[in-house]
Write a protein that holds these residues in place. Structure first.
Motif, mmCIF file in Angstrom:
data_model
loop_
_atom_site.group_PDB
_atom_site.id
_atom_site.type_symbol
_atom_site.label_atom_id
_atom_site.label_comp_id
_atom_site.label_asym_id
_atom_site.label_seq_id
_atom_site.Cartn_x
_atom_site.Cartn_y
_atom_site.Cartn_z
ATOM 1 N N ASN A 56 46.660 39.441 58.528
ATOM 2 C CA ASN A 56 47.974 39.297 57.615
ATOM 3 C C ASN A 56 48.981 40.131 57.761
ATOM 4 O O ASN A 56 49.580 40.895 57.710
ATOM 5 N N THR A 57 49.570 38.714 58.303
ATOM 6 C CA THR A 57 50.976 39.255 59.836
ATOM 7 C C THR A 57 52.024 39.656 58.163
ATOM 8 O O THR A 57 53.062 40.390 58.969
ATOM 9 N N GLU A 58 52.233 38.656 57.067
ATOM 10 C CA GLU A 58 53.168 39.965 56.892
ATOM 11 C C GLU A 58 53.254 40.968 55.965
ATOM 12 O O GLU A 58 54.257 41.543 55.634
ATOM 13 N N GLN A 59 51.963 41.395 55.370
ATOM 14 C CA GLN A 59 51.896 42.467 55.100
ATOM 15 C C GLN A 59 51.995 43.814 56.466
ATOM 16 O O GLN A 59 52.525 44.833 56.325
ATOM 17 N N ALA A 60 51.387 43.187 57.012
ATOM 18 C CA ALA A 60 51.400 43.801 59.101
ATOM 19 C C ALA A 60 53.253 43.916 59.181
ATOM 20 O O ALA A 60 53.553 45.548 58.865
ATOM 21 N N GLN A 61 53.875 43.187 58.876
ATOM 22 C CA GLN A 61 55.292 43.403 59.369
ATOM 23 C C GLN A 61 55.935 44.058 58.133
ATOM 24 O O GLN A 61 56.832 44.804 58.728
ATOM 25 N N PHE A 62 55.293 44.149 56.823
ATOM 26 C CA PHE A 62 56.207 44.815 56.076
ATOM 27 C C PHE A 62 56.085 46.343 56.299
ATOM 28 O O PHE A 62 57.002 46.934 55.703
ATOM 29 N N LEU A 63 54.743 46.428 56.850
ATOM 30 C CA LEU A 63 54.766 48.284 56.599
ATOM 31 C C LEU A 63 55.191 48.422 58.249
ATOM 32 O O LEU A 63 55.483 49.755 57.996
ATOM 33 N N GLN A 64 55.222 47.726 59.391
ATOM 34 C CA GLN A 64 56.424 47.942 60.753
ATOM 35 C C GLN A 64 57.529 48.381 60.391
ATOM 36 O O GLN A 64 58.270 48.825 60.469
ATOM 37 N N ALA A 65 58.134 47.622 58.865
ATOM 38 C CA ALA A 65 59.652 48.015 58.959
ATOM 39 C C ALA A 65 60.084 48.679 58.400
ATOM 40 O O ALA A 65 60.512 49.964 57.788
ATOM 41 N N PHE A 66 59.169 48.945 56.772
ATOM 42 C CA PHE A 66 58.526 50.471 56.367
ATOM 43 C C PHE A 66 58.268 51.779 57.258
ATOM 44 O O PHE A 66 59.365 52.674 57.004
ATOM 45 N N ALA A 67 57.635 51.930 58.154
ATOM 46 C CA ALA A 67 57.236 52.938 58.779
ATOM 47 C C ALA A 67 58.720 52.835 59.863
ATOM 48 O O ALA A 67 59.516 54.506 59.625
ATOM 49 N N ALA A 68 59.211 51.809 60.396
ATOM 50 C CA ALA A 68 60.377 52.318 61.247
ATOM 51 C C ALA A 68 61.171 52.700 60.203
ATOM 52 O O ALA A 68 62.337 53.723 60.868
ATOM 53 N N GLN A 69 61.770 52.112 58.979
ATOM 54 C CA GLN A 69 62.948 52.849 57.925
ATOM 55 C C GLN A 69 62.334 54.340 58.326
ATOM 56 O O GLN A 69 63.559 55.047 57.728
ATOM 57 N N LEU A 70 61.343 54.556 57.974
ATOM 58 C CA LEU A 70 61.168 56.380 57.439
ATOM 59 C C LEU A 70 60.561 57.068 58.437
ATOM 60 O O LEU A 70 61.992 58.262 58.654
ATOM 61 N N LYS A 71 60.831 56.545 59.990
ATOM 62 C CA LYS A 71 60.717 57.058 60.652
ATOM 63 C C LYS A 71 62.710 57.179 61.345
ATOM 64 O O LYS A 71 63.318 58.431 61.691
ATOM 65 N N GLN A 72 63.477 56.736 60.893
ATOM 66 C CA GLN A 72 64.763 56.312 61.245
ATOM 67 C C GLN A 72 65.211 57.732 60.111
ATOM 68 O O GLN A 72 66.635 58.590 60.063
#
Length: 162
Positions: A56-72
C-alpha cells in the motif's frame, strides 16, 4: 490511560488519518490533541512501514509525509522553547550581575553567588565579560574592572572544579 490503551489510541488515530477525507487531517488532530506526541509519530511511522511492506505505497507515503511534517513541527516548537530558555537564563545572568554591582565587598559577591549556584557556570562568566566590556566602552572603568576580576576568579573556580 494505560500504556496499552494509549498505544491503541495512537493506532486508532493513525487509521482515522488514513480514512478521513483529504484536508480534514488537521481537524482530526485538533480533536485528539492529547495524543499528538513523539510516540504517536513513531506509531505512525511503524504503520507506514507495515503499509509499504503490504504494498500500500500510496497510504505509506501519505503517513511518512505526515509523520515528517509532525516531526518538523515538534522540532520548531523545541527550538522556540530552547530559545526562550536561553533568553530566560541570560536575563537571570543579568539580574545576578546587577546584584554583584550592588555588592560592596568580595564576601558579598561570594554570598550572592552561593545563593544562586544554578547560575554559576561558564555562561555567567561570558555574560560578565560582555557586560564588563560594555561598561568599559561607556567609561565605567571601575565597575568594568570589578566585573572582569569576578569573571576571572569565577573562571578559575569553574575550571578547577571540572
Amino acid at each position: 490511560m494505560t500504556d496499552t490503551q494509549r498505544l491503541q489510541a495512537y493506532q486508532t488515530l493513525t487509521q482515522q488519518l488514513l480514512d478521513c477525507p483529504r484536508g480534514e487531517e488537521l481537524k482530526l488532530l485538533e480533536a485528539n490533541r492529547e495524543l499528538i506526541d513523539p510516540q504517536f509519530i513513531a506509531v505512525t511511522e511503524e504503520k507506514a512501514i507495515e503499509l509499504e511492506e503490504a504494498g500500500n505505497t500510496e497510504q505509506a507515503q501519505f503517513l511518512q509525509a505526515f509523520a515528517a511534517q509532525l516531526k518538523q513541527a515538534f522540532a520548531e516548537v523545541a527550538q522556540v522553547v530552547n530559545r526562550e530558555g536561553v533568553e530566560s537564563r541570560a536575563q537571570a545572568y543579568l539580574m545576578l550581575i546587577d546584584g554583584m554591582l550592588q555588592c560592596s565587598t568580595g564576601e558579598d559577591v561570594a554570598q550572592l553567588l552561593s545563593a544562586n549556584p544554578d547560575l554559576v557556570d561558564a555562561g555567567l562568566v561570558q555574560m560578565i565579560a560582555k557586560v564588563a566590556q560594555a561598561m568599559a566602552a561607556k567609561g565605567q572603568n571601575k565597575s568594568a574592572s570589578f566585573l572582569l576580576q569576578v569573571a576571572t576568579d569565577l573562571a578559575q573556580i569553574i575550571n578547577s572544579g571540572s
